[in-house]
Design an enzyme around this catalytic site. Structure first.
Site, PDB file in Angstrom:
ATOM      1  N   PRO A  26      66.690  15.652   1.617  1.00 44.74           N
ATOM      2  CA  PRO A  26      67.015  17.069   1.798  1.00 44.74           C
ATOM      3  C   PRO A  26      68.170  17.243   2.791  1.00 44.74           C
ATOM      4  CG  PRO A  26      64.654  16.768   1.800  1.00 44.74           C
ATOM      5  CD  PRO A  26      65.262  15.388   1.818  1.00 44.74           C
ATOM      6  N   CYS A  27      69.039  18.204   2.510  1.00 45.31           N
ATOM      7  CA  CYS A  27      70.278  18.336   3.287  1.00 45.31           C
ATOM      8  C   CYS A  27      70.203  19.366   4.411  1.00 45.31           C
ATOM      9  CB  CYS A  27      71.434  18.696   2.362  1.00 45.31           C
ATOM     10  SG  CYS A  27      71.283  20.341   1.623  1.00 45.31           S
ATOM     11  N   GLN A  28      69.136  20.154   4.487  1.00 48.32           N
ATOM     12  CA  GLN A  28      69.101  21.249   5.448  1.00 48.32           C
ATOM     13  C   GLN A  28      69.370  20.820   6.886  1.00 48.32           C
ATOM     14  OE1 GLN A  28      66.789  20.601   3.121  1.00 48.32           O
ATOM     15  NE2 GLN A  28      65.787  22.448   2.393  1.00 48.32           N
ATOM     16  N   LEU A  30      71.283  18.398   7.870  1.00 47.69           N
ATOM     17  CA  LEU A  30      72.621  17.834   8.031  1.00 47.69           C
ATOM     18  C   LEU A  30      73.714  18.855   7.760  1.00 47.69           C
ATOM     19  CD1 LEU A  30      72.039  14.454   6.171  1.00 47.69           C
ATOM     20  CD2 LEU A  30      71.951  14.874   8.622  1.00 47.69           C
TER      21      LEU A  30
END
Length: 103
Positions: A26-28, A30
């Site tokens: 998941p990118c949240q 970063l």
């Protein structure tokens, strides 16, 4: 493609060897649009594991698979997986002042 379930429950020595591991945590944590908490993971010594820290689970599985191949007598290019592809956001280069990407 097989669905193996919860990544935290997968053990690299128990699954079928493959040449490539691909994934995207998941990118949240970063993303510049997100919380920017980074790749924290308890097994690295952090006090928490962030959603993006699931990347470290991918690394663990790769290491476990490679260790199993070595114990089975494989060497050199026969050790699998040979490649890992990680997909994420450009913020992965700058989160935690670049230290996350260095990880």
């Amino acid at each position: 493609m097989k669905h193996l379930g919860d990544i935290t429950q997968i053990r690299g020595w128990e699954i079928e060897p493959v040449d490539v591991i691909t994934g995207g945590s998941p990118c949240q944590d970063l993303s510049v649009a997100g919380a920017r908490k980074g790749l924290k993971h308890e097994e690295k010594g952090d006090d928490e594991t962030t959603r993006s820290g699931l990347f470290m689970e991918q690394i663990r599985i790769v290491k476990e698979m490679r260790d199993a191949d070595i114990k089975a007598g494989r060497a050199g290019v026969l050790i699998r997986p040979r490649y890992m592809v990680w997909e994420n956001v450009p913020g992965a280069f700058s989160s935690n002042k670049g230290a996350d990407f260095q990880t």
